[in-house]
Scaffold this motif. Structure first.
Motif, short mmCIF file in Angstrom:
data_model
loop_
_atom_site.label_atom_id
_atom_site.label_comp_id
_atom_site.label_asym_id
_atom_site.label_seq_id
_atom_site.Cartn_x
_atom_site.Cartn_y
_atom_site.Cartn_z
N LEU A 3 -8.85 6.76 2.30
CA LEU A 3 -8.17 7.28 3.52
C LEU A 3 -7.79 8.78 3.60
CD1 LEU A 3 -5.07 4.77 2.74
CD2 LEU A 3 -6.91 4.44 4.39
N LYS A 4 -7.72 9.20 4.86
CA LYS A 4 -7.43 10.70 4.85
C LYS A 4 -5.99 11.04 4.48
CE LYS A 4 -8.88 10.31 9.33
NZ LYS A 4 -9.52 10.52 10.62
N HIS A 5 -6.03 12.53 4.60
CA HIS A 5 -4.64 12.81 3.86
C HIS A 5 -3.46 12.53 5.13
CE1 HIS A 5 -1.50 15.94 4.46
NE2 HIS A 5 -1.43 15.90 3.14
N SER A 6 -3.97 12.30 6.31
CA SER A 6 -2.91 12.14 7.31
C SER A 6 -2.60 10.63 7.08
CB SER A 6 -3.31 12.30 8.63
OG SER A 6 -4.61 11.59 8.97
N GLN A 7 -3.50 9.75 6.98
CA GLN A 7 -3.26 8.29 6.42
C GLN A 7 -2.51 8.11 5.49
OE1 GLN A 7 -7.46 7.37 6.52
NE2 GLN A 7 -7.05 5.83 8.33
N ILE A 8 -2.48 8.56 4.39
CA ILE A 8 -1.71 8.61 3.19
C ILE A 8 -0.32 9.24 3.28
CG2 ILE A 8 -1.45 9.82 0.73
CD1 ILE A 8 -3.56 7.96 1.06
N GLU A 31 -9.75 6.20 18.01
CA GLU A 31 -8.46 5.49 17.19
C GLU A 31 -8.81 5.64 15.80
OE1 GLU A 31 -9.12 1.65 18.52
OE2 GLU A 31 -7.56 1.68 20.08
N SER A 32 -9.93 5.78 15.20
CA SER A 32 -10.19 6.03 13.84
C SER A 32 -9.98 7.29 13.59
CB SER A 32 -11.81 5.58 13.63
OG SER A 32 -12.51 6.64 14.19
N GLU A 33 -9.99 8.20 14.18
CA GLU A 33 -9.51 9.66 14.14
C GLU A 33 -7.97 9.71 13.83
OE1 GLU A 33 -11.15 12.10 16.95
OE2 GLU A 33 -13.15 11.94 16.21
N ASP A 34 -7.43 8.88 14.58
CA ASP A 34 -5.79 9.04 15.03
C ASP A 34 -5.09 8.23 13.59
OD1 ASP A 34 -6.08 10.62 16.95
OD2 ASP A 34 -5.69 8.86 18.22
N THR A 35 -5.90 7.35 12.96
CA THR A 35 -5.40 6.64 11.96
C THR A 35 -5.69 7.24 10.65
OG1 THR A 35 -7.33 5.10 11.81
CG2 THR A 35 -5.58 4.51 13.28
N ALA A 65 -2.30 14.36 -2.44
CA ALA A 65 -2.47 13.25 -1.32
C ALA A 65 -3.95 13.24 -0.89
CB ALA A 65 -1.78 13.76 -0.04
N GLU A 66 -4.71 14.49 -1.06
CA GLU A 66 -6.31 14.33 -0.73
C GLU A 66 -6.72 13.58 -1.77
OE1 GLU A 66 -7.89 18.34 0.01
OE2 GLU A 66 -7.72 17.52 2.33
N SER A 67 -6.37 13.73 -3.24
CA SER A 67 -7.13 13.15 -4.15
C SER A 67 -6.92 11.67 -4.14
CB SER A 67 -6.41 13.84 -5.70
OG SER A 67 -6.83 15.10 -5.82
N VAL A 68 -5.42 11.19 -3.97
CA VAL A 68 -5.35 10.01 -3.78
C VAL A 68 -6.29 9.34 -2.59
CG1 VAL A 68 -3.71 8.32 -2.97
CG2 VAL A 68 -2.96 9.89 -4.43
N GLY A 69 -6.14 9.85 -1.45
CA GLY A 69 -7.20 9.38 -0.26
C GLY A 69 -8.46 9.42 -0.65
N ARG A 119 0.76 -1.29 -0.07
CA ARG A 119 0.11 -0.20 0.01
C ARG A 119 0.84 1.28 0.14
NH1 ARG A 119 -5.30 0.70 1.17
NH2 ARG A 119 -5.40 -1.67 1.98
N ALA A 120 1.95 1.17 0.87
CA ALA A 120 3.02 2.53 1.09
C ALA A 120 3.59 2.81 -0.53
CB ALA A 120 3.87 2.14 2.12
N PHE A 121 4.24 1.76 -1.15
CA PHE A 121 4.89 2.01 -2.18
C PHE A 121 3.98 2.69 -3.51
CE2 PHE A 121 8.55 0.03 -0.15
CZ PHE A 121 9.30 0.88 -0.50
N SER A 122 2.94 1.69 -3.50
CA SER A 122 1.86 2.09 -4.57
C SER A 122 0.98 3.67 -4.43
CB SER A 122 0.75 0.88 -4.50
OG SER A 122 -0.13 0.80 -3.35
N LEU A 123 0.71 3.79 -3.02
CA LEU A 123 0.22 5.15 -2.96
C LEU A 123 1.41 6.15 -3.33
CD1 LEU A 123 -1.42 4.64 0.39
CD2 LEU A 123 -2.50 5.09 -1.58
#
Length: 303
Positions: A168-173, A299-303, A159-163, A127-131
């Motif tokens: 996923l949220k920007h912070s998760q990306i 927890e969902s907000e932090d991830t 990042a927002e568009s990918v999310g 997921r990391a490398f593909s994102l």
């Protein structure tokens, strides 16, 4: 190039999967003329699911065509279908149904990532490398189409568009992309579930030498907590720390006693929220249930 005859292929499902319009017809391509997408981040593993796919292809053939793009030498780069191609080779097929589509490097990268994101099981490293590949492609496209945005602004919008496309949220990306800065040994720990994403993100800011020492510490001690890394942050941008000093900091932080917390409620406070006939066990059960719900939400907000 001859059209494929008599093969039942649902082209609309490919359109929906990849989000690319006007798919051309399906043709049979020699499996030896197709090579993997450059730096393809998704693993093709000979596991139980691959064995099942091989048996299915032996019985029914490849029912969904792969997507490729032509190169200047008469060969084809795989965009979507690496697992199907591998399974077809194992099944003994010499040709595979394919859709050939001219695509730019950026469009090919985005299509490759989007098609593989449909898989049920994706490792954090995949997921990391593909994102990162998709965001880099979108940044590159954006830099050509909108020269008024700064580099950082472009990255934020990408990042927002990918999310949005992967839920996923920007912070998760950002957290996933930080995994691409880990040394392989630490990244393997993340994939194995031995290292939490938040801790891995913290580790990613250290240089490779420090990461190697941190891996050795985790390997010997079984785990590392995010709190232990707080005092190491000041050494992110230099190499003045020795391995002995690092271990001393980690051990000292680990040995710091935890402050015990105790919360009490008197009966007057509880009576504001619970009827008088509620027993102590009923009150405790409801409070624990509410706290569990609060924990899940945060927890969902932090991830």
């Amino acid at each position: 190039m001859a059209q494929r005859v008599g093969q039942k292929v649902k082209l609309s499902s490919i359109d929906e999967l990849l989000g690319v319009p006007s798919m051309e017809g399906t043709v049979d391509l020699d499996v030896m003329t197709i090579y993997p997408f450059e730096n393809h981040p998704f693993r093709v593993v000979d596991d139980e699911k691959m064995d099942e796919l091989v048996e299915s292809i032996k019985e029914s053939g490849v029912l969904t065509p792969v997507l490729v793009r032509p190169d200047d030498e008469g060969n084809y780069e795989m965009i979507s279908g690496h697992r199907r191609l591998h399974a077809a080779k194992r099944a003994g097929l010499r040709k595979i149904p394919a859709i050939i589509k001219e695509m730019t490097n950026d469009d090919a990268t985005i299509a490759m990532v989007d098609s593989n994101m449909q898989r049920e099981e994706i490792l954090p490293s995949e997921r990391a490398f593909s994102l990162k590949m998709k965001m880099d492609a979108m940044n590159h496209r954006g830099s050509r189409s909108d020269l008024t945005l700064s580099t950082e602004r472009t990255k934020f919008h990408s990042a927002e568009s990918v999310g949005e496309t992967v839920g996923l949220k920007h912070s998760q990306i950002h957290r996933y992309i930080r995994l691409t800065y880990l040394i392989p040994k630490l990244l393997d720990m993340v994939d194995a579930g031995r290292l939490a994403l938040a801790v891995a993100q913290e580790l990613s800011y250290f240089n490779n030498t420090y990461q190697q020492w941190l891996w050795e510490y985790i390997h010997e001690n079984g785990m590392i907590k995010q709190e232990q890394l707080m005092d190491l942050r000041q050494y992110r941008d230099d190499d003045s720390l020795t391995q002995e000093q690092m271990i001393d900091i980690l051990i000292q932080k680990r040995a710091t006693p935890q402050i015990k917390k105790k919360v009490t409620f008197n009966e007057r406070k509880l009576n504001k929220y619970f009827p008088a006939y509620y027993s102590q066990s009923e009150i405790e059960r409801i409070m624990i249930s509410l706290l569990e719900e609060w924990k899940r939400t945060h927890e969902s907000e932090d991830t």
